[in-house]
Write a protein that holds these residues in place. Structure first.
Motif, PDB file in Angstrom:
ATOM      1  N   ILE A   1       0.863  -1.174   0.000  1.00 44.81           N
ATOM      2  CA  ILE A   1       0.000   0.000   0.000  1.00 44.81           C
ATOM      3  C   ILE A   1       0.902   1.227   0.000  1.00 44.81           C
ATOM      4  O   ILE A   1       1.722   1.420   0.902  1.00 44.81           O
ATOM      5  CB  ILE A   1      -0.932  -0.005   1.223  1.00 44.81           C
ATOM      6  N   LEU A   2       0.747   2.054  -1.021  1.00 43.44           N
ATOM      7  CA  LEU A   2       1.556   3.256  -1.168  1.00 43.44           C
ATOM      8  C   LEU A   2       0.795   4.487  -0.667  1.00 43.44           C
ATOM      9  O   LEU A   2      -0.433   4.505  -0.672  1.00 43.44           O
ATOM     10  CB  LEU A   2       1.925   3.465  -2.644  1.00 43.44           C
ATOM     11  N   TYR A   3       1.536   5.500  -0.252  1.00 43.95           N
ATOM     12  CA  TYR A   3       0.974   6.791   0.159  1.00 43.95           C
ATOM     13  C   TYR A   3      -0.054   6.628   1.271  1.00 43.95           C
ATOM     14  O   TYR A   3      -1.169   7.161   1.214  1.00 43.95           O
ATOM     15  CB  TYR A   3       0.351   7.529  -1.034  1.00 43.95           C
ATOM     16  N   ARG A   4       0.314   5.915   2.318  1.00 44.75           N
ATOM     17  CA  ARG A   4      -0.610   5.646   3.416  1.00 44.75           C
ATOM     18  C   ARG A   4      -1.079   6.915   4.118  1.00 44.75           C
ATOM     19  O   ARG A   4      -2.173   6.960   4.675  1.00 44.75           O
ATOM     20  CB  ARG A   4       0.051   4.721   4.443  1.00 44.75           C
ATOM     21  N   ASP A   5      -0.250   7.956   4.114  1.00 45.38           N
ATOM     22  CA  ASP A   5      -0.603   9.166   4.846  1.00 45.38           C
ATOM     23  C   ASP A   5      -1.766   9.919   4.202  1.00 45.38           C
ATOM     24  O   ASP A   5      -2.500  10.631   4.892  1.00 45.38           O
ATOM     25  CB  ASP A   5       0.611  10.098   4.953  1.00 45.38           C
ATOM     26  N   ALA A   6      -1.905   9.807   2.887  1.00 44.47           N
ATOM     27  CA  ALA A   6      -2.994  10.512   2.199  1.00 44.47           C
ATOM     28  C   ALA A   6      -3.238   9.867   0.845  1.00 44.47           C
ATOM     29  O   ALA A   6      -2.302   9.619   0.086  1.00 44.47           O
ATOM     30  CB  ALA A   6      -2.651  11.986   2.012  1.00 44.47           C
ATOM     31  N   PHE A   7      -4.509   9.571   0.568  1.00 40.57           N
ATOM     32  CA  PHE A   7      -4.929   9.043  -0.733  1.00 40.57           C
ATOM     33  C   PHE A   7      -4.112   7.829  -1.167  1.00 40.57           C
ATOM     34  O   PHE A   7      -3.420   7.852  -2.188  1.00 40.57           O
ATOM     35  CB  PHE A   7      -4.857  10.150  -1.789  1.00 40.57           C
ATOM     36  N   PRO A   8      -4.179   6.749  -0.400  1.00 44.06           N
ATOM     37  CA  PRO A   8      -3.368   5.564  -0.698  1.00 44.06           C
ATOM     38  C   PRO A   8      -3.854   4.805  -1.930  1.00 44.06           C
ATOM     39  O   PRO A   8      -5.010   4.942  -2.363  1.00 44.06           O
ATOM     40  CB  PRO A   8      -3.549   4.708   0.559  1.00 44.06           C
ATOM     41  N   ILE A   9      -2.962   4.011  -2.491  1.00 45.66           N
ATOM     42  CA  ILE A   9      -3.298   3.094  -3.573  1.00 45.66           C
ATOM     43  C   ILE A   9      -2.614   1.754  -3.282  1.00 45.66           C
ATOM     44  O   ILE A   9      -1.687   1.669  -2.473  1.00 45.66           O
ATOM     45  CB  ILE A   9      -2.857   3.619  -4.959  1.00 45.66           C
ATOM     46  N   ILE A  10      -3.087   0.707  -3.947  1.00 47.03           N
ATOM     47  CA  ILE A  10      -2.485  -0.622  -3.830  1.00 47.03           C
ATOM     48  C   ILE A  10      -1.648  -0.886  -5.074  1.00 47.03           C
ATOM     49  O   ILE A  10      -2.107  -0.660  -6.199  1.00 47.03           O
ATOM     50  CB  ILE A  10      -3.551  -1.719  -3.722  1.00 47.03           C
ATOM     51  N   ARG A  11      -0.433  -1.369  -4.878  1.00 44.12           N
ATOM     52  CA  ARG A  11       0.380  -1.846  -5.994  1.00 44.12           C
ATOM     53  C   ARG A  11       0.498  -3.354  -5.877  1.00 44.12           C
ATOM     54  O   ARG A  11       1.059  -3.865  -4.898  1.00 44.12           O
ATOM     55  CB  ARG A  11       1.756  -1.191  -6.011  1.00 44.12           C
ATOM     56  N   CYS A  12      -0.018  -4.071  -6.839  1.00 41.44           N
ATOM     57  CA  CYS A  12       0.045  -5.539  -6.861  1.00 41.44           C
ATOM     58  C   CYS A  12       0.961  -5.983  -7.987  1.00 41.44           C
ATOM     59  O   CYS A  12       0.806  -5.548  -9.133  1.00 41.44           O
ATOM     60  CB  CYS A  12      -1.346  -6.131  -7.090  1.00 41.44           C
ATOM     61  N   ARG A  13       1.904  -6.828  -7.636  1.00 40.71           N
ATOM     62  CA  ARG A  13       2.781  -7.425  -8.648  1.00 40.71           C
ATOM     63  C   ARG A  13       2.308  -8.853  -8.878  1.00 40.71           C
ATOM     64  O   ARG A  13       2.395  -9.701  -7.983  1.00 40.71           O
ATOM     65  CB  ARG A  13       4.235  -7.383  -8.184  1.00 40.71           C
ATOM     66  N   LEU A  14       1.827  -9.113 -10.068  1.00 39.03           N
ATOM     67  CA  LEU A  14       1.246 -10.409 -10.405  1.00 39.03           C
ATOM     68  C   LEU A  14       2.210 -11.221 -11.250  1.00 39.03           C
ATOM     69  O   LEU A  14       2.752 -10.723 -12.245  1.00 39.03           O
ATOM     70  CB  LEU A  14      -0.066 -10.229 -11.176  1.00 39.03           C
TER      71      LEU A  14
END
Length: 230
Positions: free
Chosen positions: A5-18
């Motif tokens: 999970i990136l940018y936990r402090d504000a407006f996070p997104i998930i980066r999944c490596r498949l």
């Protein structure tokens, strides 16, 4: 599935490596970006009736996004529309989670999603509705909130009272009661709380630091309702 999970402090997104052949399912419109090796497909979860009930009564989409690394390893970025947090839960099959409306974001394909029915009193007064989303199985589950997310771990027999607008998710082996926030109804209404949810441990509860209903009420005081609904 490798994920962070990136940018936990504000407006996070998930980066999944498949890895090639791996797949993740997500709420409709959750995909922000993906590698060209990844295919995206809209499919319903479970039966037609189950998907219809989930869509109508839990505010989740009828179709989910299924993202598959079909032509080699790939990366997927996922997000949600609310200004809030994203947390991951690794389900091991021992228990699942009940998720409030709009709280589900994504999960491994091995995580099953269905609906759980509440009794009349809980459905009417808890603010959660008569049907709730139930996630269970094995693998990572991603939950979204409005505001930051705060975990509460209760020991056996320990209790806590939570405002229903701040509930996000809780273990499916926990139970709760709906009750007045104060000793009497008049005092409960004057306090601004009305009814609250009383949980008893053991188990984990996830709450959000902001109440979307309260924000909507505040917004209506500064913006005409006719503009809010445009």
């Amino acid at each position: 599935m490798q994920h962070e999970i990136l940018y936990r402090d504000a407006f996070p997104i998930i980066r999944c490596r498949l890895s090639r052949g791996e797949q993740i399912k997500a709420e409709s419109d959750a995909m922000i970006a993906m590698s060209p090796t990844v295919d995206i497909e809209g499919k319903r979860e479970g039966s037609f009736l189950g998907g219809l009930v989930r869509s109508l009564v839990t505010s989740e989409s009828f179709f989910f996004q299924y993202l598959t690394a079909a032509r080699g390893d790939g990366e997927v970025l996922l997000g949600h529309p609310m200004p809030g947090a994203i947390e991951s839960i690794d389900l091991d099959g021992s228990h699942g989670f009940i998720i409030q409306k709009g709280g589900f974001l994504a999960a491994a394909p091995s995580v099953e999603l269905d609906t759980k029915t509440q009794n009349f009193a809980k459905g009417l007064f808890s603010g959660a509705g008569f049907f709730l989303l139930h996630a269970h199985g094995h693998g990572p589950l991603f939950i979204a909130s409005y505001g930051a997310m705060h975990p509460i771990d209760l020991a056996s027999g320990e209790e806590i009272v939570i405002d229903n607008g701040h509930l996000v998710a809780w273990q499916d082996n926990m139970d709760y009661d709906v009750q007045k926030s104060s000793s009497g109804w008049v005092s409960s209404l004057k306090s601004g709380e009305g009814v609250v949810c009383r949980f008893k441990g053991p188990g984990r509860i996830l709450i959000q630091t902001r109440n979307p209903n309260a924000f909507g009420s505040w917004l209506s005081t500064i913006i005409p309702l006719s503009l809010i609904h445009i």
